[in-house]
Motif scaffolding. Structure first.
Motif, PDB file in Angstrom:
ATOM      1  N   VAL B  85     -22.250  28.494  63.292  1.00  0.00           N
ATOM      2  CA  VAL B  85     -23.203  28.560  62.391  1.00  0.00           C
ATOM      3  C   VAL B  85     -24.557  28.819  62.818  1.00  0.00           C
ATOM      4  O   VAL B  85     -24.812  28.763  63.905  1.00  0.00           O
ATOM      5  CB  VAL B  85     -23.325  27.038  61.522  1.00  0.00           C
ATOM      6  CG1 VAL B  85     -21.963  26.833  60.923  1.00  0.00           C
ATOM      7  CG2 VAL B  85     -23.690  26.139  62.431  1.00  0.00           C
ATOM      8  N   GLU B  86     -25.410  29.328  61.666  1.00  0.00           N
ATOM      9  CA  GLU B  86     -26.678  29.742  62.213  1.00  0.00           C
ATOM     10  C   GLU B  86     -27.723  28.754  62.553  1.00  0.00           C
ATOM     11  O   GLU B  86     -28.469  28.601  63.470  1.00  0.00           O
ATOM     12  CB  GLU B  86     -27.391  30.605  61.203  1.00  0.00           C
ATOM     13  CG  GLU B  86     -26.501  31.977  60.898  1.00  0.00           C
ATOM     14  CD  GLU B  86     -27.008  33.163  59.898  1.00  0.00           C
ATOM     15  OE1 GLU B  86     -28.207  32.799  59.620  1.00  0.00           O
ATOM     16  OE2 GLU B  86     -26.300  33.950  59.649  1.00  0.00           O
ATOM     17  N   THR B  87     -27.870  27.638  61.606  1.00  0.00           N
ATOM     18  CA  THR B  87     -28.619  26.444  61.614  1.00  0.00           C
ATOM     19  C   THR B  87     -27.992  25.356  61.559  1.00  0.00           C
ATOM     20  O   THR B  87     -26.898  25.082  61.017  1.00  0.00           O
ATOM     21  CB  THR B  87     -29.750  26.654  60.492  1.00  0.00           C
ATOM     22  OG1 THR B  87     -29.070  26.369  59.424  1.00  0.00           O
ATOM     23  CG2 THR B  87     -30.334  28.053  60.363  1.00  0.00           C
ATOM     24  N   MET B 108     -29.065  28.413  66.124  1.00  0.00           N
ATOM     25  CA  MET B 108     -30.396  28.232  65.886  1.00  0.00           C
ATOM     26  C   MET B 108     -31.066  29.706  65.592  1.00  0.00           C
ATOM     27  O   MET B 108     -32.195  30.087  66.100  1.00  0.00           O
ATOM     28  CB  MET B 108     -31.170  27.654  67.209  1.00  0.00           C
ATOM     29  CG  MET B 108     -30.754  26.129  67.388  1.00  0.00           C
ATOM     30  SD  MET B 108     -31.560  25.347  66.205  1.00  0.00           S
ATOM     31  CE  MET B 108     -30.965  23.556  66.451  1.00  0.00           C
ATOM     32  N   GLY B 109     -30.290  30.372  64.888  1.00  0.00           N
ATOM     33  CA  GLY B 109     -31.053  31.818  64.428  1.00  0.00           C
ATOM     34  C   GLY B 109     -29.859  32.857  64.270  1.00  0.00           C
ATOM     35  O   GLY B 109     -28.617  32.243  64.001  1.00  0.00           O
ATOM     36  N   ARG B 110     -30.227  34.001  64.461  1.00  0.00           N
ATOM     37  CA  ARG B 110     -29.248  34.942  64.012  1.00  0.00           C
ATOM     38  C   ARG B 110     -29.768  36.200  64.697  1.00  0.00           C
ATOM     39  O   ARG B 110     -30.945  36.361  64.944  1.00  0.00           O
ATOM     40  CB  ARG B 110     -28.894  35.394  62.470  1.00  0.00           C
ATOM     41  CG  ARG B 110     -30.302  35.627  61.737  1.00  0.00           C
ATOM     42  CD  ARG B 110     -30.288  35.324  60.395  1.00  0.00           C
ATOM     43  NE  ARG B 110     -30.487  34.108  60.341  1.00  0.00           N
ATOM     44  CZ  ARG B 110     -31.488  33.259  60.321  1.00  0.00           C
ATOM     45  NH1 ARG B 110     -32.622  33.716  60.573  1.00  0.00           N
ATOM     46  NH2 ARG B 110     -31.546  31.916  60.052  1.00  0.00           N
ATOM     47  N   LEU B 141     -16.204  31.865  62.710  1.00  0.00           N
ATOM     48  CA  LEU B 141     -17.737  32.265  62.560  1.00  0.00           C
ATOM     49  C   LEU B 141     -17.932  31.895  60.994  1.00  0.00           C
ATOM     50  O   LEU B 141     -17.245  32.608  60.138  1.00  0.00           O
ATOM     51  CB  LEU B 141     -17.697  34.066  62.694  1.00  0.00           C
ATOM     52  CG  LEU B 141     -17.193  34.387  64.232  1.00  0.00           C
ATOM     53  CD1 LEU B 141     -17.396  35.944  64.388  1.00  0.00           C
ATOM     54  CD2 LEU B 141     -18.201  33.620  65.375  1.00  0.00           C
ATOM     55  N   ALA B 142     -19.052  31.226  60.962  1.00  0.00           N
ATOM     56  CA  ALA B 142     -19.590  30.670  59.696  1.00  0.00           C
ATOM     57  C   ALA B 142     -21.088  31.283  59.725  1.00  0.00           C
ATOM     58  O   ALA B 142     -21.935  30.632  58.981  1.00  0.00           O
ATOM     59  CB  ALA B 142     -19.229  29.304  59.631  1.00  0.00           C
TER      60      ALA B 142
END
Lengths: 200, 200
Positions: B85-87, B108-110, B141-142
């Protein structure tokens, strides 16, 4: 199992900022901890420093790091004029006009019954004391032309009248450079009522 | 003569917050110093505490106050599944579904070239290392279905393929409870393309 307690506390603490709800506070906290730790550290230090250093000028009530602010101590200002404004920002705006050389009193707010801010919360007795010190001959009310600002001005007028101090209000009207087409009807009506004679 | 230096510094420091320009910073500073000194003190302390306590989990990269977060240490999760996940907020969202019992990796980002965030800024080699530890059989992948999220997912797919790890992407489509009338055409097109057989 989910959010660490120090992060939880930071999110909670950020909610003290006006306009920041739970979602924004979370976003700000993650941003600070992930992308700008230097900024976060600086902010923490600036807060501590300001909390320790800032107080109110004993004469004009604005923020200062000394007992009496520089402007009030300056001998170059006309002590017979006292301009009452709502905030330090308003005071800075007045100064930028270079049209006024008297002193100020900063209310640090406005009478706003809906927010629970009345005359006593604003410590208006301090303003009365200041205006009655013998040197002030005219109090110029420069609160905003909002409902709260007008109520505040009205209240101050009542408080200051019959004390042999002139009380005046800065003028309302069409802004300089303003086109009548774009001025709201209320302002225009006021400009009519407060028209000034030019020639007989 | 105008703004005390500690106030000036506070206004400047508040600008580290995303979305806060010079005017808002001034308004926030005055608000904190005038109306909520307790809140300001709490914020300063929470920032210091979080700066001292928070770091990244050595396994999943989320914020934690220990070397490895509770979730990664828990024996109850399915170690063969790794959801990216991104965050941390996204991770919390996934947890609230109670539909997933595997482990996570928080980017922690993209990947966002416009903001100067590439694969190396995101330390994607750490994810690769984590996914290659032998226990992980599927990486889910989310990342968000935004441009950046899709680019990130694409990049991760390239990085992870041919390593005998299954790579999957959470499904796109019409939201549960969603009415077709209010779904955007892109989502609807995707829902068509990714339709599932129900009966032959």
């Amino acid at each position: 199992m989910s959010t660490p307690s120090s992060l939880e506390s930071l999110i909670e603490a950020l909610r003290c900022l006006p306009g920041i709800g739970p979602k924004s506070a979370q976003r700000l906290a993650y941003y600070l901890m992930q992308r700008d730790r230097a900024g976060a550290r600086q902010l923490a230090e600036a807060l501590q420093l300001a909390l320790g250093a800032l107080r109110h000028c004993q004469r004009c009530n604005t923020f200062t790091e000394t007992d009496i602010c520089e402007r009030c101590l300056s001998g170059k200002r006309d002590a017979s004029l006292l301009c009452v404004v709502e905030t330090p920002v308003d005071m800075n705006m007045m100064e930028q006009t270079h049209a006024y050389s008297g002193l100020y009193y900063v209310l640090m707010g406005r009478v706003s019954p809906l927010d629970g801010i009345g005359p006593s919360e604003l410590k208006l007795d301090r303003l009365l004391e200041r205006a009655s010190d013998g040197s002030v001959q005219e109090v110029i009310l420069a609160t905003n032309f909002t409902n709260e600002g007008e109520v505040t001005a009205h209240y101050l007028t009542e408080m200051l009248k019959n004390r042999s101090i002139r009380v005046s209000r800065i003028a309302r009207g069409v802004p300089v450079g303003g086109e009548l087409e774009y001025v709201d009807p209320g302002t225009l009506a006021q400009a009519f009522r407060e028209r000034r004679p030019l020639a007989e």
